[in-house]
Design an enzyme around this catalytic site. Structure first.
Site, PDB file in Angstrom:
ATOM      1  N   HIS A   1       0.826  -1.203   0.000  1.00 27.62           N
ATOM      2  CA  HIS A   1       0.000   0.000   0.000  1.00 27.62           C
ATOM      3  C   HIS A   1       0.865   1.259   0.000  1.00 27.62           C
ATOM      4  O   HIS A   1       1.020   1.939   1.016  1.00 27.62           O
ATOM      5  CB  HIS A   1      -0.950  -0.008   1.195  1.00 27.62           C
TER       6      HIS A   1
ATOM      7  N   GLU B   1      -5.649  -8.012   3.697  1.00 26.04           N
ATOM      8  CA  GLU B   1      -5.144  -9.112   4.524  1.00 26.04           C
ATOM      9  C   GLU B   1      -6.289  -9.865   5.197  1.00 26.04           C
ATOM     10  O   GLU B   1      -6.278 -11.099   5.282  1.00 26.04           O
ATOM     11  CB  GLU B   1      -4.165  -8.593   5.583  1.00 26.04           C
TER      12      GLU B   1
ATOM     13  N   SER C   1      -2.739   0.233   6.763  1.00 25.36           N
ATOM     14  CA  SER C   1      -3.207   0.024   8.131  1.00 25.36           C
ATOM     15  C   SER C   1      -2.110   0.287   9.152  1.00 25.36           C
ATOM     16  O   SER C   1      -2.318   0.997  10.145  1.00 25.36           O
ATOM     17  CB  SER C   1      -3.734  -1.407   8.287  1.00 25.36           C
TER      18      SER C   1
END
Length: 346
Positions: A48, A136, A234
């Site tokens: 990401h 995930e 995240s």
């Protein structure tokens, strides 16, 4: 007469930036391009971070969300699965389409998959602590049949959830969560379900824990704490939260130096700086250079541990040499040299 720049201390956290799983995933795409030539397809963002994605696109990688997007004319080219992991249905679909794929799932994420499957083999309903919609989490839930996993996101979820057989439960966690927040959820679950089985090993990865520990140690006394990372990362967002809770007066997430709003920073004398596990070191250097244009910068290395982990790439591409030049688009110069220069003020 040249105006004197105000002094500024930058507490540069260590460890920061790429973890071994992210390094491995990027290397897999780079080595696949060297061995098989462009294009190499990648299902979902390999990690990401747009800077990384755009750097790989410039080298011939093509990013898709689904395997159906790969043109028939390119079905003989390799496809790489992202570091976040994929449901079992994805490699099965690739095999049905006769695609050659390289799985770049982080080995620590694969470990969570195995832990979840072990719970199920032992007759337990699986509780997954994580964030809905994160790749995930989608990948982990996709290792088991529908209905075999319940997602818990908050302490409130843990307080209100119900199960048919409360004596046969096991939990795993998303690897990139906040250690503190996860502890609260686990505590609530264990209070309600005394027979809840824990995974054989800690699910939150070493890199997540190490980066949070370094930020937590450096944050007290910081006027500003910058975390380099993407809005959909995240672990990067958790670092922003950790900095705030640990005492930084202000913390924010930035993707590039151009995101820094200098007029809003105000009067500062100490800045903390770290990077999420998918953020390249070259952007950390870029941000330090931006501060040097505004301040007389002194670098203090705030290091809590040294990481030595290294994960092997797929067997099919181990015969290809990986050079420093191959990874310079994300690492800049070799990391050790870079840190040495930073400590000398460049």
């Amino acid at each position: 007469m040249t105006q004197q720049r105000p002094p500024l201390e930058i507490r540069l956290c260590g460890p920061r930036g790429f973890c071994a799983g992210v390094d491995r995933a990027i290397q897999i795409v780079v080595l696949a391009l060297k061995k098989y030539g462009a294009p190499v397809y990648v299902r979902h963002e390999i990690v990401h971070n747009r800077y990384v994605v755009e750097g790989l696109q410039a080298r011939g990688a093509i990013f898709v969300e689904e395997l159906d997007e790969i043109p028939a004319a390119h079905r003989n080219q390799p496809v790489v699965f992202s570091a976040h992991g994929v449901p079992k249905s994805v490699p099965a679909d690739a095999e049905a389409k006769n695609l050659f794929y390289l799985d770049a799932t982080c080995p620590l994420v694969s470990k969570v998959h195995k832990q979840a499957m072990r719970h199920q083999r032992l007759g337990r309903h699986v509780i997954l602590i994580g964030h809905s919609g994160h790749p995930e989490v989608i990948g982990t839930m996709g290792q088991l049949p529908d209905g075999a996993v319940t997602l818990i996101e908050t302490v409130e979820d843990a307080h209100t959830c119900h199960f048919d057989d409360e004596d046969n439960l096991g939990f795993v966690t998303q690897t990139t969560l906040s250690v503190d927040d996860t502890a609260g959820i686990i505590k609530e679950l264990q209070a309600r379900f005394p027979n809840l089985a824990a995974p054989a090993a800690e699910s939150i990865c070493y890199a997540t824990t190490n980066r949070q520990d370094a930020v937590r140690a450096a944050a007290p006394g910081c006027d500003l704490f910058l975390i380099v990372g993407a809005p959909n990362s995240s672990n990067s967002k958790r670092l922003v939260e950790v900095a705030e809770k640990a005492g930084a007066r202000m913390s924010m997430l930035v993707q590039r130096a151009e995101d820094i709003e200098w007029e809003q920073i105000g009067d500062i004398s100490v800045v903390g700086l770290s990077a999420g596990a998918s953020a390249p070191e070259i952007i950390v250097d870029e941000i330090i250079d931006a501060f040097k244009a505004h301040f007389d910068v002194k670098i203090e290395l705030a290091e809590t541990t040294v990481e030595t982990e290294n994960f092997l790439v797929n067997r099919e591409i181990r015969d290809v040499e990986l050079t420093v030049k191959d990874m310079a688009f994300v690492n800049g110069e070799h990391r050790v040299v870079g840190i040495s220069k930073l400590m000398q003020g460049k």
